[in-house]
Structure formats: C-alpha cells, structure tokens
Motif scaffolding. Sequence first.
Motif, PDB file in Angstrom:
ATOM      1  N   TYR A  99       0.812  -1.214   0.000  1.00 18.06           N
ATOM      2  CA  TYR A  99       0.000   0.000   0.000  1.00 18.06           C
ATOM      3  C   TYR A  99       0.854   1.277   0.000  1.00 18.06           C
ATOM      4  O   TYR A  99       0.306   2.376   0.006  1.00 18.06           O
ATOM      5  CB  TYR A  99      -0.907   0.024   1.233  1.00 18.06           C
ATOM      6  N   MET A 100       2.152   1.145   0.019  1.00 16.49           N
ATOM      7  CA  MET A 100       3.049   2.301   0.117  1.00 16.49           C
ATOM      8  C   MET A 100       3.634   2.675  -1.241  1.00 16.49           C
ATOM      9  O   MET A 100       3.642   1.880  -2.176  1.00 16.49           O
ATOM     10  CB  MET A 100       4.217   1.993   1.059  1.00 16.49           C
ATOM     11  N   GLY A 101       4.151   3.900  -1.314  1.00 16.05           N
ATOM     12  CA  GLY A 101       5.028   4.295  -2.405  1.00 16.05           C
ATOM     13  C   GLY A 101       4.380   4.977  -3.579  1.00 16.05           C
ATOM     14  O   GLY A 101       5.070   5.622  -4.378  1.00 16.05           O
ATOM     15  N   LEU A 132      -1.991  17.676   6.186  1.00 13.01           N
ATOM     16  CA  LEU A 132      -0.752  18.110   6.847  1.00 13.01           C
ATOM     17  C   LEU A 132       0.005  16.916   7.400  1.00 13.01           C
ATOM     18  O   LEU A 132       1.219  16.779   7.213  1.00 13.01           O
ATOM     19  CB  LEU A 132      -1.085  19.088   7.976  1.00 13.01           C
ATOM     20  N   HIS A 133      -0.701  16.040   8.078  1.00 13.94           N
ATOM     21  CA  HIS A 133      -0.130  14.849   8.679  1.00 13.94           C
ATOM     22  C   HIS A 133       0.488  13.937   7.614  1.00 13.94           C
ATOM     23  O   HIS A 133       1.601  13.419   7.775  1.00 13.94           O
ATOM     24  CB  HIS A 133      -1.247  14.123   9.439  1.00 13.94           C
ATOM     25  N   GLU A 134      -0.218  13.760   6.505  1.00 19.07           N
ATOM     26  CA  GLU A 134       0.299  12.941   5.413  1.00 19.07           C
ATOM     27  C   GLU A 134       1.556  13.561   4.803  1.00 19.07           C
ATOM     28  O   GLU A 134       2.516  12.861   4.459  1.00 19.07           O
ATOM     29  CB  GLU A 134      -0.773  12.769   4.340  1.00 19.07           C
ATOM     30  N   ASN A 158       3.923  11.032   2.651  1.00 25.51           N
ATOM     31  CA  ASN A 158       3.044  10.038   2.038  1.00 25.51           C
ATOM     32  C   ASN A 158       2.371  10.523   0.765  1.00 25.51           C
ATOM     33  O   ASN A 158       1.745   9.725   0.065  1.00 25.51           O
ATOM     34  CB  ASN A 158       1.963   9.606   3.034  1.00 25.51           C
ATOM     35  N   ILE A 159       2.468  11.808   0.469  1.00 32.48           N
ATOM     36  CA  ILE A 159       1.771  12.321  -0.705  1.00 32.48           C
ATOM     37  C   ILE A 159       2.574  12.046  -1.977  1.00 32.48           C
ATOM     38  O   ILE A 159       2.007  11.641  -2.992  1.00 32.48           O
ATOM     39  CB  ILE A 159       1.469  13.819  -0.537  1.00 32.48           C
ATOM     40  N   VAL A 204       1.953   4.309   5.117  1.00 34.44           N
ATOM     41  CA  VAL A 204       0.714   3.923   4.435  1.00 34.44           C
ATOM     42  C   VAL A 204      -0.231   5.118   4.435  1.00 34.44           C
ATOM     43  O   VAL A 204      -0.492   5.696   5.493  1.00 34.44           O
ATOM     44  CB  VAL A 204       0.052   2.717   5.144  1.00 34.44           C
ATOM     45  N   PRO A 205      -0.767   5.531   3.282  1.00 39.57           N
ATOM     46  CA  PRO A 205      -1.672   6.684   3.251  1.00 39.57           C
ATOM     47  C   PRO A 205      -2.976   6.405   3.991  1.00 39.57           C
ATOM     48  O   PRO A 205      -3.418   5.259   4.109  1.00 39.57           O
ATOM     49  CB  PRO A 205      -1.917   6.903   1.747  1.00 39.57           C
TER      50      PRO A 205
END
Length: 295
Positions: free
Chosen positions: A19-21, A70-72, A77-78, A260-261
């Motif tokens: 789920y990443m990247g 903001l947290h992402e 993660n964006i 992970v988003p």
Amino acid sequence: MQEELKDLNKKALGAAISYMGKVAWPTIALTFLVCSLFVLCIVLFANDVITVWLATPLVSVLTYMAYTPLHEAVHGNIHGSRSRMRWVNDVCGYLAAPIIGVPFASHRHEHFTHHRYTNIKGKDPDYLISEMGKGPFSVLLTTLKFFYAQNSFFAENNWHSADLKERVVYSAELCFSLGWRLLAILLIDQPGISIVVLVGYFFGGLFTAYWFAYRPHYPYDNTERYQNTSSLIMPPWMRPMEWFWLGQNIHSVHHLFPRVPFYRYHALHRDIEPILRAHGTPILGIWSRAPVTRG
C-alpha cells in the motif's frame, strides 16, 4: 512465541508495503477541496450569504479535515517514492497548515518525536493530551495547551540546532497562521466574524486533539509497538458517517506503518487484523471502548 510474533510482523510489513510508495492523488484532491471550501466559507460569510451558525461549524469541520493532509505531508506520504514530486507533498503541507494552525515545516520534529516515544511521559510531546480525561474543564484547558505545544515545540527543542532557512520558514508560517485570522477579524465587517474564525477553529482543533491524539492512545499506559495505539471500530449505524474521520479511528495502522496513506488504513487493517490480534493490539468499540471480536 516470540519467533511466531516476529514472523507475523514480517507478514504485516509485507502487506503494508503493497500500500506504500504511490503518489497519493486522493490526498492531493482532499487538500485542494478542503482549502477551497475553507476560503469559500469565509467569503460567503463575509458577503452575508451564510450565517454565523452555519459558518462556524463548517470552519470546525474543515479545520479537523485539514490536519490529515498536513499529517500525510509530514510523513512524506503524498509523493510516496516519487522523490521528484516532493514539491507537491510540501505544497499540500503548506496549504493545509494555516487552517489547522500547525506549522508544516516544523511539525515533523514534534510528530516524529511522538512516534519515537509514544506514550512515554516526559518524552512524548503529545502525552500532555492525556490530561483530557480529568473532566470538561480539563478538556478545554488541555486543548489550549496542546495548540501551544504544537506551535512551540520547534522553538523550544530545535531552534538552536536549526539553520537559518528552517528558522525563517517556521517564523513565517507562524506569522501567516496568526496573521490571516487577525486580518479577517479586522477587515471583515460582519457580526460574529470572531466567532467564526476563533470559536470555529477551537472546536475543530479540539475534535482533532480528542480523536486524533487522545482517544487512540488512551489510557496511555502501554508503550509496546503493537499495543500503544488503538483501532476504534464504529458501530454499523455509523459506517455511512465514517468518511468524516478520514480513517483516523484506525490509528493503530498508522503508528505501525506510518508510510501507508490514510485512505488505505481500513484495507490494511482488514488484511492484517489476525496479526494485530495476535500481537494484542487494542481493537475497541469507538464509544464503549469494549473489545470488538470482529472489526
């Protein structure tokens, strides 16, 4: 037993990696949607199209929703693994930050410290939010303390080791976050503008502090990786409203796999739920805090 848990952790990591990247287009869309609606809300109120009774809760809702982009962005993660798109990640962070009132560039120092020392009194900067459990007055006072801590952490802990650029950006973000609110109050000739800007912000920030920080980590008595954060499961009747939480009720997944988003939390949680249970992750009813046998 320990070897079995290690193997399960490897399986969970393998599931999380899938789920990443990728570039987080839903987060980019959310950023621009929240920012556009926030500006539109203020403009409509300034032109007497909507009342203070509508504008204030809208500002609160959008304030809460602004923290997720903001947290992402803080976690990178964006842009995912696309380093050339780092600028998009940072733009989203800088756009969302003045709404939630937390400087983007400096927030990573505070937030990464929270991840490193989750629930450790004296080391976790978010530990102060545990005071919310002492009653209604404490909820209000702790929220104000939390706002202050989020904005002052960099100045108190990183200022002397930071370079000039970091100091300038931090100072500029603080000035802009405070400045636009002051200008709105001074320049918008509508009764109740202070309520919209300040009270709306306060309750949006309070909701963020309570649901994003306090409830997932309560009772703040466990520092183990799989057990220091909860998954808060909503009852079936709340599922249509669950989108509003933006996945943050499944906060255990974020602490385990922060790259992970947010819009993948639920899917990953379903994938690894047996592993979470084997590790003793609290999977609780969001209101009752009673253990939920099936998420």
